[in-house]
Structure formats: structure tokens, C-alpha cells
Design a protein around this motif. Structure first.
Motif, PDB file in Angstrom:
ATOM      1  N   LEU A  94       7.538  70.955  24.088  1.00  0.00           N
ATOM      2  CA  LEU A  94       8.324  70.133  25.006  1.00  0.00           C
ATOM      3  C   LEU A  94       9.823  70.383  24.881  1.00  0.00           C
ATOM      4  N   THR A  95      10.295  70.571  23.644  1.00  0.00           N
ATOM      5  CA  THR A  95      11.718  70.845  23.449  1.00  0.00           C
ATOM      6  C   THR A  95      12.073  72.252  23.900  1.00  0.00           C
ATOM      7  N   LEU A  96      11.252  73.236  23.566  1.00  0.00           N
ATOM      8  CA  LEU A  96      11.480  74.600  24.035  1.00  0.00           C
ATOM      9  C   LEU A  96      11.549  74.654  25.554  1.00  0.00           C
ATOM     10  N   GLY A 120      23.075  70.205  27.812  1.00  0.00           N
ATOM     11  CA  GLY A 120      22.386  69.286  28.706  1.00  0.00           C
ATOM     12  C   GLY A 120      21.289  68.517  28.013  1.00  0.00           C
ATOM     13  N   PHE A 121      20.550  69.200  27.140  1.00  0.00           N
ATOM     14  CA  PHE A 121      19.463  68.530  26.429  1.00  0.00           C
ATOM     15  C   PHE A 121      20.016  67.488  25.463  1.00  0.00           C
ATOM     16  N   ALA A 122      21.151  67.789  24.825  1.00  0.00           N
ATOM     17  CA  ALA A 122      21.771  66.812  23.927  1.00  0.00           C
ATOM     18  C   ALA A 122      22.136  65.545  24.690  1.00  0.00           C
ATOM     19  N   SER A 182      14.728  75.944  27.992  1.00  0.00           N
ATOM     20  CA  SER A 182      14.436  77.208  28.680  1.00  0.00           C
ATOM     21  C   SER A 182      14.435  76.978  30.190  1.00  0.00           C
ATOM     22  N   PRO A 183      15.569  76.642  30.775  1.00  0.00           N
ATOM     23  CA  PRO A 183      15.584  76.299  32.198  1.00  0.00           C
ATOM     24  C   PRO A 183      15.180  77.443  33.107  1.00  0.00           C
ATOM     25  N   GLY A 184      15.280  78.683  32.643  1.00  0.00           N
ATOM     26  CA  GLY A 184      14.910  79.810  33.481  1.00  0.00           C
ATOM     27  C   GLY A 184      13.465  80.229  33.371  1.00  0.00           C
ATOM     28  N   LEU A 212      21.921  68.061  17.924  1.00  0.00           N
ATOM     29  CA  LEU A 212      21.692  69.175  18.838  1.00  0.00           C
ATOM     30  C   LEU A 212      23.010  69.749  19.343  1.00  0.00           C
ATOM     31  N   THR A 213      24.007  68.897  19.531  1.00  0.00           N
ATOM     32  CA  THR A 213      25.316  69.391  19.940  1.00  0.00           C
ATOM     33  C   THR A 213      25.890  70.338  18.888  1.00  0.00           C
TER      34      THR A 213
END
Length: 498
Positions: free
Chosen positions: A472-474, A114-116, A478-480, A104-105
């Protein structure tokens, strides 16, 4: 260039200090943990509506994703309902990746950093969870918490299945249910006049004009940062923030940490509705001919803060000698029998669709839904707990002549898509798929079960339309964007789709 230590290395260093005997097992478990998390991530990449995936093409040798920047990501065919660690590596423009965090990085997608990091923690915590396991007893558990603590790997489809940011290794060992600790809950005294209380609040949790609110020790140390009195010895359940008091109720505590997708506090809104929902659900369960019980909320209280609140709920074990969370069924071996799996699927769908027809969509994932088994292991009836995320349709209730409870907010909706997503996404794409473990097994169980169910519009939608599942990954990328986002999975009842 100097690189910061990985989550795997950080956990190894902490483990060497607090439990050195587990270090070899932890290290040996890392490749399997990477594969388990990578398989969950690959499912998301294959099926979720990620904006930077421009196309997907299946071929004889697997699945290839065309990214919006022109790169190609290749891996095996993705079974949307598989629970095994069947993805050991994928290739990004020919470079092999077995580490989901590194993948993911290097994908470099928006909000991916952040997710990575969370994926790295998920791998490390999963390896730690597995390292602490002892040889499994051949006897079935006696206590309710023993069933729960047998679920070692967490969420079957979320790449953050074991991510616990903010928890040290010592805290994971002290509080994680898979490590089988006894946790000492704190009791924080709060003036009763400053609290919202619904239902009853027991005398033993009162002190004069104050309520004694049970508090998780992690919450007390990291969030509340205030002293508390001696507490209650309890056993953590699979949600980590809910614990079982021996011989007594379950205690749901606020835990303001992000576990999988959500911060696990307790909203003032949910406390305010808890007694009404409990009474309503108990009456509605009576319309299922004894096939469903709903655990009663005994009392709920908050100091008008989501960080300081608690819910007391009866144990599901009051409804049978052998009450098993659906997430723990895989530990019994029962789902390996296609006939048993079909019987359980028929029971779960009959109850879920009946309630949906009446006007209630359950959040019936493997943690909230439990099954009562006979002495021989046959599924007899269901138990449901935690009403905070159900959806209630006043129009459907009125159509059936059922009094509409006084509810407000997000729980109330008449939107057909929202209602079906809630039930189908949690029950079929979640609980039943996770129990079956593969598309083929799920399809076989559903094909048998649906033949004997009333052909309602909801059943037709379940059989003929793509199956909704939370993206769940999306959602983590998608923090906003508030609220749930959804993917459409191939319908397991369609041969061509799979």
C-alpha cells in the motif's frame, strides 16, 4: 525559517470554530493517532519492496533498515499482522521520530512529499474520529449502519487509514460514518436517453423522461458543482460513499476524492457489468451449500461519467438478524476467543477457496465480507457485497462445467498468481489477519482451520508460500505505476518465518 501549519494544527483550528467542545479530546488523542499511523507505516517499511531500502536486519533489540544512501532506520520487531499501535517511535540515524509525516519528510524519498502530507492528514483525521466517540453501548447494534459506524480507525494496515484530503473538518463531521451523521443525498435529474442503466431502476427515482441519480453532497459541491433536488436521508457506511436508506437498499455513490489509495468514483465499465455480475454471483453462491450469500445489485446507472453514477444494492441485513462486517468484529470481543476465531477462519477459508476452485477470486477484505452470527455469536455463514473488483477465470469455470458469463476487461483473468493474490491478499492478509490482530493469533486460527479443508493446489499454496499483500505504501509512492503492487509477508503457518 517559517514552516507552514501542520495538518494537526489546521484541524485543531477548524475544530475550534465548528465544534469547540471536541478540541480537548482531539488534542489528547493525537499521540495515540500518531502511534497508530506510525505502526502501519513501520509495517510497510519492514516488508514492502521499497527500492530505497537496501537491506533489513533483525536483532535482539529490534529491526534495522539500511537505506540506499547509507542511513540506518531502527525500530521494534515488526509483526506484519498486528493491528495495535505498538510502534511509538523509530530512530533515523539516532534521531527519534514519533510523527510518521515528519519521518517520511526527513527520509526524503522520491514522491514522499505528497505522501507525507497524506500521513499528516491521516493522523489528524484519526484523532478527530476518536474524539467524537461516545461510550459504547453493551447492546449489539440493531441497524446495519450501526455496525459499520463502529469501525472508527479505518483500514487496519494502510498508513492512510483516515486520510481524507479535500474534506474540511465540518465535512468530516457531517459525512464520516464514525461520527454517525444522517446525510441528505441529492437527486440529480438526467435525461434517461443519456444514461447507461443496467438492472432495474426504481420508479421513485424517475421523473418523466429523466432518471434521478443519487449524489453525495460532497460530490455535488466540489465536483459536479451543479444544483440538485431535495434528496434521501441516509446513513453513511464505512466506505463513506455508500449509504444505507432506512428500511431500504444501500446506495453506492460516486465520490471523486482519494480515500486511502483510490479515487472513489464509479466507472462506466463497472456499471455496464453490474447486472451480469450480480446474476452470475448469485448462481455461483448457490454452489456453496448455503454458506455464502451475495447481495444483489438492484440497479445501476451512470450519465456516462464516473463522476455521476450510482448503484443500488440490497442490504446484507436481508440475510440475517445479525450480519456483521468483518472489519467490525473486533468491536464485539468475539475474536478474543481462539475457538471462535478458528471457527470463523474455517468458514471464511472454506467459502473463499471453494469459489477460487470454481473460478472466482473474491476481494474479500473486511469491508466487503460480512458474517451472519447466531444469537450466541457463532459464525453461521458469510455475505459478500460489491463485485466490482472480483476476478473471474474462464478456464477454471469451464473446467467445472460452469457457463462463462459475458465479461470483459480487468475482471477476466486466468493467471494463477493474480487469482491467488486477489483472494489471499484480501481475505487472509486482510480480513482474517485484521480480525486476529497478531501473527500468533492468526497462525493459531489457520493451523486449526486448514486441517479440515480439502487439500487443493490453492490450499497448498496458501500454506507453503509467502502470503501476498498489497504494497500500500509502495503504491502511494509510485504515482507512475498503475494497478496493484505486492509485498510478500512471512507465511503465518511457518514458525521459522516469524
Amino acid at each position: 525559517m517559517h514552516r507552514p501549519p501542520t495538518a494537526e494544527a489546521e484541524v485543531a483550528a477548524e475544530l475550534a470554530a465548528v465544534r469547540p467542545g471536541l478540541v480537548p479530546r482531539y488534542a489528547a488523542g493525537l499521540p495515540g493517532a500518531r502511534a497508530a499511523v506510525l505502526a502501519r507505516l513501520w509495517r510497510a517499511l519492514a516488508y514492502e519492496p521499497l527500492p530505497w531500502v537496501a537491506g533489513r536486519a533483525s536483532g535482539r533489540e529490534g529491526l534495522t533498515l539500511r537505506l540506499s544512501d547509507g542511513r540506518r532506520l531502527h525500530g521494534p520487531h515488526a509483526d506484519p499482522y498486528a493491528t495495535g499501535a505498538y510502534v511509538t517511535a523509530v530512530r533515523l540515524d539516532g534521531v527519534s521520530y514519533d510523527d510518521p509525516a515528519r519521518l517520511l519528510t526527513d527520509l526524503g524519498v522520491p514522491h514522499g512529499t505528497g505522501f507525507a502530507a497524506e500521513l499528516g492528514h491521516s493522523v489528524a483525521s484519526l484523532a478527530l474520529s476518536r474524539a467524537g466517540q461516545e461510550d459504547r453501548s453493551q447492546e449489539w447494534p440493531v441497524h446495519d449502519w450501526e455496525w459499520e459506524q463502529g469501525v472508527v480507525d479505518g483500514h487496519p494496515y494502510h498508513p492512510n487509514c483516515r486520510s481524507r484530503p479535500g474534506f474540511s473538518v465540518a465535512e468530516q463531521l457531517a459525512y464520516g460514518p464514525e461520527h454517525r451523521p444522517v446525510v441528505e443525498l441529492g437527486l440529480v435529474p438526467v435525461p434517461a436517453a443519456e444514461c447507461l442503466v443496467t438492472g432495474g431502476w426504481p420508479d421513485e427515482l424517475r421523473y418523466g423522461e429523466r432518471l434521478l441519480l443519487p449524489v453525495h453532497p460532497w460530490q455535488a459541491e466540489h465536483v459536479l458543482k451543479r444544483p440538485y433536488d431535495g434528496g434521501l436521508a441516509a446513513h453513511p457506511l464505512m466506505s463513506l460513499r455508500t449509504l444505507a436508506l432506512p428500511g431500504g437498499p444501500h446506495v453506492k455513490t460516486a465520490l471523486s476524492a482519494r480515500l486511502t489509495s483510490s479515487v472513489r468514483d464509479i466507472s462506466v465499465y463497472s456499471i455496464g457489468l453490474s447486472a451480469t455480475l450480480s446474476e452470475f454471483a448469485e448462481a455461483l453462491a448457490a454452489r456453496t451449500d448455503g454458506l455464502l450469500h451475495v447481495t444483489r445489485t438492484l440497479g445501476a446507472a451512470t450519465a456516462n461519467s464516473p463522476d455521476l453514477a450510482a448503484v443500488l444494492r440490497e442490504s446484507p441485513q436481508v440475510y440475517g438478524d445479525r450480519v456483521v462486517p468483518v472489519a467490525a468484529l473486533a468491536t464485539t470481543g468475539l475474536p478474543d476467543d481462539p475457538a471462535w476465531l478458528a471457527d470463523f477462519t474455517r468458514l471464511a477459508l472454506a467459502v473463499g477457496l471453494r469459489l477460487l476452485e470454481l473460478g472466482v477470486a473474491l476481494e474479500a477484505h473486511g469491508q466487503n465480507l460480512l458474517v451472519v452470527l447466531s444469537a450466541s455469536g457463532a459464525p453461521l455463514r458469510l455475505v459478500y457485497r460489491d463485485l466490482a473488483d472480483i476476478r473471474v477465470s474462464p478456464v477454471r469455470l469451464a473446467r467445472r462445467g460452469i457457463p462463462v458469463p459475458e465479461l470483459t476487461g480487468r475482471i477476466v483473468t486466468d493467471d494463477e498468481t493474480t487469482l491467488r493474490r486477489k483472494l489471499f491478499g484480501s481475505l487472509v492478509a486482510g480480513a482474517l489477519a485484521g480480525t486476529a490482530g497478531s501473527a500468533a493469533a492468526l497462525r493459531g486460527a489457520l493451523e486449526t482451520a486448514v486441517r479440515e479443508l480439502p487439500r487443493t493446489p490453492d490450499l497448498v499454496a496458501l500454506c507453503e508460500e509467502p502470503l501476498p499483500a498489497k504494497a500500500l505504501t509502495l503504491m502511494r509512492l509510485s504515482p507512475g505505476t498503475p494497478g496493484d503492487q505486492w509485498a510478500q509477508l512471512p507465511n503465518p503457518l511457518s514458525w521459522r518465518a516469524l
